[in-house]
Motif scaffolding. Sequence first.
Motif, PDB file in Angstrom:
ATOM      1  N   ASN A 124       0.859  -1.180   0.000  1.00 34.68           N
ATOM      2  CA  ASN A 124       0.000   0.000   0.000  1.00 34.68           C
ATOM      3  C   ASN A 124       0.894   1.228   0.000  1.00 34.68           C
ATOM      4  OD1 ASN A 124       0.912   0.271   2.637  1.00 34.68           O
ATOM      5  ND2 ASN A 124      -1.105   0.058   3.595  1.00 34.68           N
ATOM      6  N   ALA A 125       0.329   2.379   0.328  1.00 34.56           N
ATOM      7  CA  ALA A 125       1.084   3.627   0.259  1.00 34.56           C
ATOM      8  C   ALA A 125       2.199   3.724   1.288  1.00 34.56           C
ATOM      9  CB  ALA A 125       0.127   4.812   0.426  1.00 34.56           C
ATOM     10  N   GLN A 126       2.204   2.819   2.269  1.00 34.87           N
ATOM     11  CA  GLN A 126       3.187   2.908   3.352  1.00 34.87           C
ATOM     12  C   GLN A 126       4.160   1.735   3.412  1.00 34.87           C
ATOM     13  OE1 GLN A 126       1.710   4.413   7.138  1.00 34.87           O
ATOM     14  NE2 GLN A 126       2.861   2.833   8.240  1.00 34.87           N
ATOM     15  N   ALA A 127       3.732   0.553   2.995  1.00 33.54           N
ATOM     16  CA  ALA A 127       4.568  -0.631   3.204  1.00 33.54           C
ATOM     17  C   ALA A 127       4.464  -1.594   2.026  1.00 33.54           C
ATOM     18  CB  ALA A 127       4.160  -1.343   4.495  1.00 33.54           C
ATOM     19  N   MET A 128       5.462  -2.461   1.907  1.00 32.75           N
ATOM     20  CA  MET A 128       5.478  -3.482   0.875  1.00 32.75           C
ATOM     21  C   MET A 128       6.174  -4.725   1.412  1.00 32.75           C
ATOM     22  SD  MET A 128       7.190  -3.377  -2.964  1.00 32.75           S
ATOM     23  CE  MET A 128       6.035  -2.090  -3.501  1.00 32.75           C
ATOM     24  N   GLU A 129       5.601  -5.885   1.126  1.00 33.32           N
ATOM     25  CA  GLU A 129       6.200  -7.151   1.528  1.00 33.32           C
ATOM     26  C   GLU A 129       6.096  -8.125   0.354  1.00 33.32           C
ATOM     27  OE1 GLU A 129       8.270  -9.379   4.439  1.00 33.32           O
ATOM     28  OE2 GLU A 129       7.585  -7.290   4.502  1.00 33.32           O
ATOM     29  N   ILE A 130       7.195  -8.829   0.080  1.00 32.46           N
ATOM     30  CA  ILE A 130       7.226  -9.805  -1.005  1.00 32.46           C
ATOM     31  C   ILE A 130       7.089 -11.191  -0.389  1.00 32.46           C
ATOM     32  CG2 ILE A 130       8.397 -10.513  -3.107  1.00 32.46           C
ATOM     33  CD1 ILE A 130       7.944  -7.452  -2.811  1.00 32.46           C
ATOM     34  N   LEU A 131       6.027 -11.917  -0.760  1.00 30.41           N
ATOM     35  CA  LEU A 131       5.754 -13.236  -0.212  1.00 30.41           C
ATOM     36  C   LEU A 131       6.047 -14.297  -1.271  1.00 30.41           C
ATOM     37  CD1 LEU A 131       2.346 -12.470   1.557  1.00 30.41           C
ATOM     38  CD2 LEU A 131       4.661 -12.291   2.497  1.00 30.41           C
ATOM     39  N   TYR A 132       7.072 -15.118  -1.001  1.00 31.74           N
ATOM     40  CA  TYR A 132       7.414 -16.226  -1.882  1.00 31.74           C
ATOM     41  C   TYR A 132       6.910 -17.530  -1.243  1.00 31.74           C
ATOM     42  CZ  TYR A 132      10.658 -12.872  -4.005  1.00 31.74           C
ATOM     43  OH  TYR A 132      11.212 -11.770  -4.611  1.00 31.74           O
ATOM     44  N   PRO A 133       6.816 -18.608  -2.003  1.00 30.09           N
ATOM     45  CA  PRO A 133       6.413 -19.888  -1.406  1.00 30.09           C
ATOM     46  C   PRO A 133       7.361 -20.277  -0.277  1.00 30.09           C
ATOM     47  CG  PRO A 133       6.365 -20.027  -3.798  1.00 30.09           C
ATOM     48  CD  PRO A 133       7.026 -18.720  -3.465  1.00 30.09           C
ATOM     49  N   GLU A 134       6.814 -20.805   0.805  1.00 23.44           N
ATOM     50  CA  GLU A 134       7.611 -21.192   1.961  1.00 23.44           C
ATOM     51  C   GLU A 134       7.337 -22.636   2.350  1.00 23.44           C
ATOM     52  OE1 GLU A 134       6.532 -18.426   5.009  1.00 23.44           O
ATOM     53  OE2 GLU A 134       7.929 -16.887   4.325  1.00 23.44           O
TER      54      GLU A 134
END
Length: 345
Positions: free
Chosen positions: A216-226
């Motif tokens: 979003n306008a404040q944060a970013m997270e990259i989620l890969y398979p775990e």
Amino acid sequence: MYHKRFSGTHYQAGYRFGSMLKKYGVMIDKSPVFDITEEMKRFSADCMKEYERYYPEILEEIRGMAEGQGSSFQQLCRILFCMYCFETEPHCTCFAVADEENVILGRNSDFLVSLEELNMNCLYRLDGAYAFNGNTTAFIEMEDGMNEHGLAIGLTFVYPRIQKPGINAGMLVRYILEKCKTTAEAVERLKELPVASAQTLTIADSGGKIAVIECNAQAMEILYPEGGKNYVAATNHFHAECLRQFDPPETVDDWRSEDRYKTVKTALETCKGRYSVGFAQRVLAGGYGFICQYDRKKNADTVWSAVYDVKKRKVYRAEGNPSRKRFQEDGRMPFAAVLQKTAEE
């Protein structure tokens, strides 16, 4: 669902489309699906600066469309730039799988029944940009698609608790389709861009790299398979810890987001190792639980469903709810030529 081809420069593509719509009596600036408030006018003006810096060619397409329509460039920008930033009903489901044999991205587009006749499938081949096959409920911005290099992407919208001037969800998808070859490249580009809205972006490339970008306008997270998994999924909630504070309030109608998420996750886990295009289509059609079984009388439904066979550069689409409409292969894009070139290299 309308089908439209775009070619030439961004300006030419916009001008031709705007002119065509005008010929049939469709004036975009006279029929926005939401009222343009003073706050939206100010927000759009601030967004303009970011588009000028990061994505000026899309402004040329909007300008071309406005001139083809004989309408206001400023008003078209207000309509486009405010999409996803002020809407309050999140929807859509997306997932990607990758194993030794398959790389597949699937997406259901859930939207208003009253507007389903305006949905578009677009074939873009513009100067200085990668060609792609994409779908949208609006115009110019995209919601899912795959480009000539076998990069597929689909968005899901998340309730916008915050926004700031920048590039919104549909424009982010368009940007990635036009400019990126791989998931890694898309991730790096996204990190550089100012994000205006709240969304997830599910991405898969021909090398088998899949990910969900929650941002979003404040944060970013990259989620890969775990944990040995070979899939990712997204609906209309955040699952990254740093973004959960931005999840929708309980009073928001999220079109059963968590139910859809559980359906997809359970199906992907249960059928691990047996992925196929047919499997992806069955998931999206409700064969494993609730995902598209809406009550149309309430003006909500899955208005199209798309499956991208990334390795084979094949596109399958159900133009309507996939529980009632068949998936048809769309073979119009010249992906085969790119595959041949890749093989020779």
